[in-house]
Design a protein around this motif. Structure first.
Motif, PDB file in Angstrom:
ATOM      1  N   LEU A  26      36.993  40.336  16.094  1.00  0.00           N
ATOM      2  CA  LEU A  26      36.814  40.834  17.460  1.00  0.00           C
ATOM      3  C   LEU A  26      36.467  39.687  18.411  1.00  0.00           C
ATOM      4  O   LEU A  26      37.022  39.586  19.510  1.00  0.00           O
ATOM      5  CB  LEU A  26      35.674  41.862  17.502  1.00  0.00           C
ATOM      6  N   ILE A  27      35.547  38.837  17.968  1.00  0.00           N
ATOM      7  CA  ILE A  27      35.141  37.720  18.819  1.00  0.00           C
ATOM      8  C   ILE A  27      36.328  36.782  19.020  1.00  0.00           C
ATOM      9  O   ILE A  27      36.534  36.243  20.109  1.00  0.00           O
ATOM     10  CB  ILE A  27      33.929  36.995  18.207  1.00  0.00           C
ATOM     11  N   THR A  30      38.371  38.139  21.631  1.00  0.00           N
ATOM     12  CA  THR A  30      37.687  37.964  22.908  1.00  0.00           C
ATOM     13  C   THR A  30      37.857  36.536  23.422  1.00  0.00           C
ATOM     14  O   THR A  30      38.209  36.322  24.592  1.00  0.00           O
ATOM     15  CB  THR A  30      36.187  38.284  22.737  1.00  0.00           C
ATOM     16  N   MET A  33      41.291  36.048  24.647  1.00  0.00           N
ATOM     17  CA  MET A  33      41.527  36.653  25.968  1.00  0.00           C
ATOM     18  C   MET A  33      41.071  35.703  27.058  1.00  0.00           C
ATOM     19  O   MET A  33      41.775  35.484  28.043  1.00  0.00           O
ATOM     20  CB  MET A  33      40.748  37.968  26.110  1.00  0.00           C
ATOM     21  N   ALA A  34      39.890  35.146  26.866  1.00  0.00           N
ATOM     22  CA  ALA A  34      39.400  34.177  27.848  1.00  0.00           C
ATOM     23  C   ALA A  34      40.355  32.994  27.906  1.00  0.00           C
ATOM     24  O   ALA A  34      40.670  32.485  28.991  1.00  0.00           O
ATOM     25  CB  ALA A  34      37.991  33.726  27.471  1.00  0.00           C
ATOM     26  N   PHE A 286      39.140  43.984  29.179  1.00  0.00           N
ATOM     27  CA  PHE A 286      39.191  43.850  27.725  1.00  0.00           C
ATOM     28  C   PHE A 286      37.953  43.144  27.199  1.00  0.00           C
ATOM     29  O   PHE A 286      37.404  43.523  26.167  1.00  0.00           O
ATOM     30  CB  PHE A 286      40.450  43.101  27.294  1.00  0.00           C
ATOM     31  N   LEU A 287      37.517  42.127  27.926  1.00  0.00           N
ATOM     32  CA  LEU A 287      36.319  41.404  27.495  1.00  0.00           C
ATOM     33  C   LEU A 287      35.131  42.353  27.440  1.00  0.00           C
ATOM     34  O   LEU A 287      34.354  42.341  26.488  1.00  0.00           O
ATOM     35  CB  LEU A 287      36.017  40.246  28.456  1.00  0.00           C
ATOM     36  N   LEU A 290      35.605  44.765  24.485  1.00  0.00           N
ATOM     37  CA  LEU A 290      35.368  44.084  23.205  1.00  0.00           C
ATOM     38  C   LEU A 290      33.885  43.792  23.011  1.00  0.00           C
ATOM     39  O   LEU A 290      33.365  43.902  21.899  1.00  0.00           O
ATOM     40  CB  LEU A 290      36.179  42.787  23.142  1.00  0.00           C
ATOM     41  N   SER A 291      33.200  43.442  24.107  1.00  0.00           N
ATOM     42  CA  SER A 291      31.764  43.164  23.990  1.00  0.00           C
ATOM     43  C   SER A 291      31.014  44.430  23.597  1.00  0.00           C
ATOM     44  O   SER A 291      30.116  44.396  22.745  1.00  0.00           O
ATOM     45  CB  SER A 291      31.209  42.630  25.311  1.00  0.00           C
ATOM     46  N   SER A 294      31.760  45.177  20.005  1.00  0.00           N
ATOM     47  CA  SER A 294      31.043  44.240  19.142  1.00  0.00           C
ATOM     48  C   SER A 294      29.573  44.608  19.048  1.00  0.00           C
ATOM     49  O   SER A 294      28.996  44.626  17.957  1.00  0.00           O
ATOM     50  CB  SER A 294      31.156  42.806  19.668  1.00  0.00           C
ATOM     51  N   ASP A 367      33.875  27.704  27.645  1.00  0.00           N
ATOM     52  CA  ASP A 367      34.004  29.139  27.358  1.00  0.00           C
ATOM     53  C   ASP A 367      33.410  29.464  25.993  1.00  0.00           C
ATOM     54  O   ASP A 367      32.798  30.516  25.806  1.00  0.00           O
ATOM     55  CB  ASP A 367      35.482  29.558  27.377  1.00  0.00           C
ATOM     56  N   GLY A 371      30.603  31.937  25.374  1.00  0.00           N
ATOM     57  CA  GLY A 371      30.861  33.001  24.404  1.00  0.00           C
ATOM     58  C   GLY A 371      29.767  33.053  23.350  1.00  0.00           C
ATOM     59  O   GLY A 371      29.284  34.131  23.003  1.00  0.00           O
TER      60      GLY A 371
END
Ligand SMILES: Nc1ncnc2c1ncn2[C@@H]1O[C@H](COP(=O)(O)OP(=O)(O)O)[C@@H](O)[C@H]1O
Ligand SMILES: [Mg+2]
Lengths: 401, 235
Positions: A26-27, A30, A33-34, A286-287, A290-291, A294, A367, A371
């Protein structure tokens, strides 16, 4: 004192590694995505950098040429060239379309560049193979990402072009590779009508008594000629003379030429703030999702692990363990889970997503740092439910009934 | 003058209030001298666990007086501020099940207590291993609790109760899961430890096997204690 969290993790490492890997994927998504967002911004900046322009002169009141259609007369550059502070001007056209090569076609941004020499605004600043365009027709320089090779024959609309040079990192703000062709060809490609349409228009013009006046010889031919040539370009790229302020030069062009002029920083704002704003919002959503997912996973796992330790926690409290130590036990485990997840995620993003994702993924170290910070914060917050459960445990439970 | 050991006078505990109130302890009097092991027996619901919890400072009595190791800890209200530190330093606990921490090895399960009191790790572990010698579990010092037999686990739990040399040990049915040989072995160890470290030990039990070993037994019924002389049989 020993690390209770560390010992518990070593003892139940299977659970931690399993959950950590799941969380890590998942991370990884993420971070990617960034990275995709950064890639889009970087593509936009590469587009601006590679154009070699300080100013973009476009159709009045448009956000052209990248974010909105813009067309201006292809002789507008003359007047602009004469303005004080202007070092160089160049017409340019941009048109995103499918470029055919043999059996396949590649979505590309076809860029028409004026005849000149390397360094002319709009030209690819460097080549990785071959040479620049030297003839004024039917030669092309393609970005390597198109997959075209030197000598390939490309079809753009009705005309064929030979690839004479290859360049790199020349992409549109949407990530489409660029194909450079001579301006005249590009103008034609952009505004060229098919044969039927030309015939049709010619027929309609001829049928219009206003144009077809036998008493004015040559009028009809002149009108038809003007209808089938294209005297527009999308923008004029301007290089400012050293020592002149780009914004001042832009001001005077705006004032005297009644055209819209953007400086580099304004252009960047348009690309980043407007053109890719929707994509950025989607990525941000999405971020967030996902956060949330998570943290739900971390919260659930840590809560479950804690519930499985109620008896041990009661014993620890009974023998005099401070609440602080028990809080640290749970929080450290949560953070450890996050760290495992982050490491797995970073590896996933770097080794898996970056090479295979069909878009430019730019993984910025900053990032990653942000993150990592976010993962730690999320893990700390996610452990709160478990911590509350642990603090509620009554040491009397250890003695039993 | 009240000596060391355990002194309880007129201890009361009422759970709840109003119509649903339960007087779990009505009038408890107990004296256990340092080095002495006494039994506490009584039917289910008579207040044994409540008494251990009050002595163990995990529930608050509603009246009476308790003295542990020469210190008044309760006199119609707590007389000690840090009950957690009191439990850590003055009271050793043993339960029906060993309740070892599964993620710590045998040594650290025991050494954890002195560590919690601020003793350096190496020193704490050394103390644990010294105790293991006396309890005959030294060869298992590096094992994890799950690798030990029930009897070994129980002995490790005893070591945990003893490690901080508390003046008081409270044991709730410590021999219940053991066969009679092991049960008697545990009682022997507790008697030895009581003598050696001058510890006052209360053992709550139903266990017929070990009853004859007590010199003194307290009975508790409906929250009231009665003292009885035991057989005090050597074993
Ligand atoms: N937390 C509690 N709340 C209310 N009543 C309780 C509570 N704990 C025990 N009791 C009551 O107190 C009495 C004594 O219980 P307990 O000390 O557990 O007895 P024993 O351990 O001898 O079986 C019982 O009637 C029990 O129902
Ligand atoms: Mg009980």
């Amino acid at each position: 004192m020993i690390s209770l969290a560390g010992r518990d993790i070593m003892h139940a490492w299977g659970k931690f590694v399993f959950t950590g890997v799941g969380l890590g994927l998942l991370i990884g998504v993420t971070l990617s995505m960034a990275g995709i967002y950064r890639g889009m911004v970087d593509d936009g900046k590469a587009l601006l950098d590679n154009s070699g322009a300080d100013l973009w002169v476009v159709q009045q009141n448009t956000l052209g040429p990248y974010a909105e259609p813009s067309s201006i007369y292809d002789d507008a550059w003359r007047g602009i060239r004469a303005m004080p502070g202007v070092a160089q001007t160049a017409n340019v056209t941009y048109l995103t379309m499918q470029v055919r090569q043999g059996e396949r076609d590649v979505r590309s941004m076809v860029t028409g560049v004026t005849a000149g020499e390397p360094g002319t605004p709009g030209w690819p600043p460097y080549l990785v193979a071959g040479r620049q365009i030297t003839r004024s027709h039917y030669e092309a320089v393609a970005d390597i990402a198109t997959g075209f090779k030197l000598g390939d024959r490309l079809q753009i609309r009705r005309n064929h072009y030979t690839v004479v040079g290859l360049t790199r990192r020349m992409v549109s703000s949407g990530g489409d590779p660029m194909v450079f062709i001579p301006l005249k060809d590009a103008q034609e490609a952009q505004f060229l009508k098919d044969n039927d349409a030309i015939l049709q228009q010619r027929r309609r013009t001829t049928a219009n008594p206003n144009f077809n006046r036998p008493q004015v010889p040559g009028l009809l031919e002149a009108i038809i000629a003007s209808q089938s040539t294209n005297a527009y370009v999308n923008a004029v790229l301007v290089q400012v003379e050293a020592g002149h302020d780009a914004e001042e030069v832009a001001q005077s062009i705006r004032r005297w030429k009644r055209l819209t002029v953007y400086t580099r920083s304004q252009m960047e704002e348009i690309l980043v703030g407007k053109l890719i704003a929707t994509a950025a919002k989607q990525i941000f959503m999405f971020l967030v999702i996902l956060s949330v997912v998570s943290s739900a996973i971390v919260a659930f796992i840590i809560y479950t692990l804690t519930l499985g330790k109620i008896r041990e926690i009661a014993v620890l409290k009974l023998i005099g363990t401070k609440n602080r130590t028990i809080v640290a036990l749970i929080m450290q485990q949560s953070i450890a889970l996050g760290v495992i997840g982050f490491v797995v995620g970073k590896i996933t993003a770097t080794l898996l997503m970056e090479p295979i994702f069909p878009k430019y993924v730019l993984l910025e170290p900053l990032d990653s740092v942000i993150g990592f910070g976010a993962v730690v914060v999320i893990c700390i917050l996610s452990s709160i439910i478990a911590i509350r459960a642990a603090l509620k445990v009554d040491p009397a439970v250890a003695i039993g009934g | 003058m009240i000596g060391k050991g355990i002194h309880i006078e007129g201890l009361k505990k009422r759970y709840g209030s109003g119509e649903t109130a339960v007087d779990a302890l009505k009038n408890v009097d107990m004296q256990v001298a340092p080095g002495e092991v006494v039994g506490l027996i009584g039917p289910s619901g008579s207040g044994k666990s409540t008494l251990l919890k009050a002595l163990g400072a995990v529930i608050e009595p509603t009246g009476g007086r308790m003295t542990l190791g020469g210190k008044v800890i309760y006199d119609n209200g707590w007389k000690v501020k840090d009950l957690r530190a009191l439990r850590r330093d003055k009271i050793g606990f043993m339960f029906q099940a060993p309740y070892l921490i599964p993620f710590l090895d045998v040594t650290d399960n025991v050494a954890l207590l002195p560590m919690l009191a601020g003793i350096p790790n190496a020193e704490a572990r050394k103390r644990a291993v010294d105790l293991f010698k006396a309890l005959d579990v030294e060869p298992r010092a590096k094992a994890m609790p799950s690798q030990l037999s029930g009897g070994e686990q129980q002995r490790v739990a005893i070591a945990r109760g003893l490690i901080n040399r508390p003046p008081v040990i409270l044991a709730d049915e410590p021999t219940a899961p053991l066969d009679s040989e092991r049960a008697l072995a545990v009682i022997r160890i507790l008697n030895d430890m009581a003598r050696q470290y001058q510890t006052a030990i209360i053992i709550v039990t139903h266990d017929e096997k070990i009853l004859p070993t007590f010199k003194r037994i307290y009975h508790i019924r409906d929250g009231v204690t009665y003292e009885e002389a035991g057989e005090g049989r050597e074993f």
